[in-house]
Write a protein that holds these residues in place. Sequence first.
Motif, short mmCIF file in Angstrom:
data_model
loop_
_atom_site.label_atom_id
_atom_site.label_comp_id
_atom_site.label_asym_id
_atom_site.label_seq_id
_atom_site.Cartn_x
_atom_site.Cartn_y
_atom_site.Cartn_z
N LEU B 257 0.81 -1.23 0.00
CA LEU B 257 0.00 0.00 0.00
C LEU B 257 0.84 1.27 0.00
O LEU B 257 0.31 2.36 -0.17
CB LEU B 257 -0.94 0.00 1.22
CG LEU B 257 -2.01 -1.09 1.22
CD1 LEU B 257 -2.88 -1.00 2.47
CD2 LEU B 257 -2.89 -0.98 -0.03
N ARG B 258 2.15 1.09 0.17
CA ARG B 258 3.02 2.26 0.17
C ARG B 258 2.94 2.96 -1.19
O ARG B 258 2.95 2.32 -2.24
CB ARG B 258 4.47 1.79 0.44
CG ARG B 258 5.38 2.86 0.95
CD ARG B 258 6.71 2.25 1.37
NE ARG B 258 6.56 1.39 2.56
CZ ARG B 258 7.40 0.41 2.88
NH1 ARG B 258 8.43 0.12 2.11
NH2 ARG B 258 7.21 -0.29 3.98
N ASN B 259 2.84 4.25 -1.14
CA ASN B 259 2.78 5.09 -2.36
C ASN B 259 1.54 4.82 -3.22
O ASN B 259 1.52 5.15 -4.41
CB ASN B 259 4.04 4.91 -3.23
CG ASN B 259 5.29 5.23 -2.47
OD1 ASN B 259 5.32 6.18 -1.69
ND2 ASN B 259 6.33 4.43 -2.68
N GLN B 260 0.54 4.19 -2.65
CA GLN B 260 -0.70 3.96 -3.40
C GLN B 260 -1.72 5.02 -3.00
O GLN B 260 -1.84 5.36 -1.82
CB GLN B 260 -1.29 2.58 -3.04
CG GLN B 260 -0.48 1.42 -3.56
CD GLN B 260 -1.00 0.91 -4.90
OE1 GLN B 260 -1.73 1.62 -5.60
NE2 GLN B 260 -0.62 -0.28 -5.25
N ASP B 261 -2.41 5.54 -3.97
CA ASP B 261 -3.47 6.51 -3.70
C ASP B 261 -4.79 5.84 -4.11
O ASP B 261 -5.20 5.92 -5.27
CB ASP B 261 -3.23 7.80 -4.50
CG ASP B 261 -4.30 8.83 -4.20
OD1 ASP B 261 -4.93 8.73 -3.12
OD2 ASP B 261 -4.50 9.72 -5.05
N LEU B 262 -5.42 5.18 -3.15
CA LEU B 262 -6.61 4.38 -3.46
C LEU B 262 -7.85 5.00 -2.84
O LEU B 262 -7.78 5.59 -1.75
CB LEU B 262 -6.44 2.96 -2.92
CG LEU B 262 -5.23 2.17 -3.44
CD1 LEU B 262 -5.07 0.86 -2.69
CD2 LEU B 262 -5.35 1.93 -4.94
N ASP B 263 -8.96 4.87 -3.53
CA ASP B 263 -10.20 5.40 -2.98
C ASP B 263 -11.08 4.27 -2.43
O ASP B 263 -12.29 4.41 -2.35
CB ASP B 263 -10.95 6.23 -4.02
CG ASP B 263 -11.28 5.43 -5.27
OD1 ASP B 263 -10.93 4.22 -5.31
OD2 ASP B 263 -11.90 5.99 -6.19
N PHE B 264 -10.45 3.15 -2.12
CA PHE B 264 -11.18 2.06 -1.47
C PHE B 264 -10.26 1.43 -0.42
O PHE B 264 -9.04 1.61 -0.46
CB PHE B 264 -11.64 1.01 -2.50
CG PHE B 264 -10.52 0.40 -3.30
CD1 PHE B 264 -9.91 -0.78 -2.90
CD2 PHE B 264 -10.07 1.00 -4.48
CE1 PHE B 264 -8.89 -1.34 -3.64
CE2 PHE B 264 -9.05 0.45 -5.23
CZ PHE B 264 -8.45 -0.73 -4.80
N GLU B 265 -10.89 0.73 0.50
CA GLU B 265 -10.13 0.13 1.60
C GLU B 265 -9.54 -1.22 1.18
O GLU B 265 -10.18 -1.99 0.47
CB GLU B 265 -11.05 -0.06 2.80
CG GLU B 265 -10.34 -0.54 4.05
CD GLU B 265 -11.30 -0.82 5.21
OE1 GLU B 265 -10.80 -1.17 6.29
OE2 GLU B 265 -12.52 -0.70 5.02
N VAL B 266 -8.32 -1.48 1.61
CA VAL B 266 -7.68 -2.77 1.35
C VAL B 266 -7.28 -3.38 2.69
O VAL B 266 -6.61 -2.73 3.49
CB VAL B 266 -6.43 -2.62 0.46
CG1 VAL B 266 -5.81 -3.99 0.20
CG2 VAL B 266 -6.75 -1.91 -0.83
N ILE B 267 -7.71 -4.62 2.89
CA ILE B 267 -7.32 -5.32 4.12
C ILE B 267 -6.81 -6.71 3.77
O ILE B 267 -7.08 -7.23 2.69
CB ILE B 267 -8.50 -5.45 5.11
CG1 ILE B 267 -9.63 -6.29 4.49
CG2 ILE B 267 -9.01 -4.09 5.55
CD1 ILE B 267 -10.67 -6.76 5.49
N MET B 268 -6.07 -7.28 4.67
CA MET B 268 -5.75 -8.70 4.58
C MET B 268 -6.88 -9.44 5.28
O MET B 268 -7.16 -9.19 6.45
CB MET B 268 -4.41 -9.00 5.27
CG MET B 268 -3.21 -8.56 4.47
SD MET B 268 -3.00 -9.60 3.00
CE MET B 268 -1.45 -8.95 2.35
N CYS B 269 -7.52 -10.33 4.56
CA CYS B 269 -8.63 -11.07 5.13
C CYS B 269 -8.12 -11.94 6.30
O CYS B 269 -7.03 -12.50 6.23
CB CYS B 269 -9.23 -11.96 4.05
SG CYS B 269 -10.93 -12.39 4.35
#
Lengths: 131, 277
Positions: B257-269
């Motif tokens: 996720l480093r240097n990512q500009d995301l408009d949604f959430e990311v998780i490890m399930c």
Amino acid sequence: MPAQPLELILARQFGDSLNMPVFLVDTEGNLLFYNEPAEEIFGLRFNETGGMRLEEWATIFKPVDVDGNPLPPEGLPLVKTLTTRIPASGSFYIDNMKGERYFISVTSVPVIGRANRYSGAMAMFWKTASI
Amino acid sequence: MKVKIWGCRGSLPAPGPENVIYGGNTSCVQITHGDTFIVLDAGSGIQRLGKYMNPNVKEIHILLTHLHIDHMMGLGFFLPLYDPEVKVHIWGPDSGKESLLGNLRRYFSPPLFPVTFSELPHHPVIHELSQNTFSLGGLTIYTDYLCHPGATLGYRITDGKSTVAYIPDHELGLGSSNFPHDPEWTSGYEIAKAADLLLHDAAYNSKEYSTKIGWGHSSVRDTIGFAKMCKVKKLALFHHEPTRSDEQINHLLDTSLRNQDLDFEVIMCAEGDVFEF
């Protein structure tokens, strides 16, 4: 635009990795993809044209006999495959957009996936000679 | 619609003190909506689900993505199969040759397993799927084949308001052209598009993927790219490598996720996660 069936996605990937001309059509005969070696025969670049409707690419890809007379579509391998859903092959001349004439051998196969899903056809070419 | 994770490990169960956050059980996800009870895959996580589920449930639909062993190894240990008051449906891919029932019987028979289907109180009801849309209770389910070795399905489940997409095993690197810029030519797009929750294979880091092309799985980077292309609202990365510890999974997420500009959430399930819509 809905995503293509997996079989066509993988067929495109396969065609993209080959060094022989390949093109891929849907069940209606619309051209979905042609690879880099096929670009030479067409005289066009896929990145510039994208896919083409049947009536569009049929005007670009002109199969002719040895004397330059147009060949009837129903005799062409890909048309046979689309009609019958069985493989077909044949050899003929084509004139491309650059005015070049090639003698090519074509083998076409239907793309039928799991659960007998029929998605289109794939044609492979062997460029026998340029005239 | 309620989603609960009972297993999100890939390939092989991985119990151990180093895996307490994300868990060690293989693929199993419970979806409930009113009286409808769905289980996605029958990995080792289904054993605990069967043990702790509501005993009043009398009809269960098990939707298998495919028949690799990590997705069905728990089936024989699912207690409701042995309960004469429970009707179990098993849905899975049409492989084109061997029937789904025939393939399931290969597992449900010696020497792999001592009990056969015919010895159960009720023979499970078998449903073969390819590209299909069908309804279970108030849920609409869309399935299609995905890029993974052997016949493999993804599931898109919607209650009319919210959508959950389940793609636990999927190789984006092979199943796409011009990735991740062309949805029309990307395997799984129709399953995942605009989902409120996407559960998706993210077995490898990019370096690992380069040595495992064709094994049927995706890198975290590709999966994030896919989720972005599909405009999902939340991405839960799934199918953790059995050798990966909690610490390593956390590190993988941080670096991805480093240097990512995301408009949604990311998780490890993680095993035990619950999502409600």
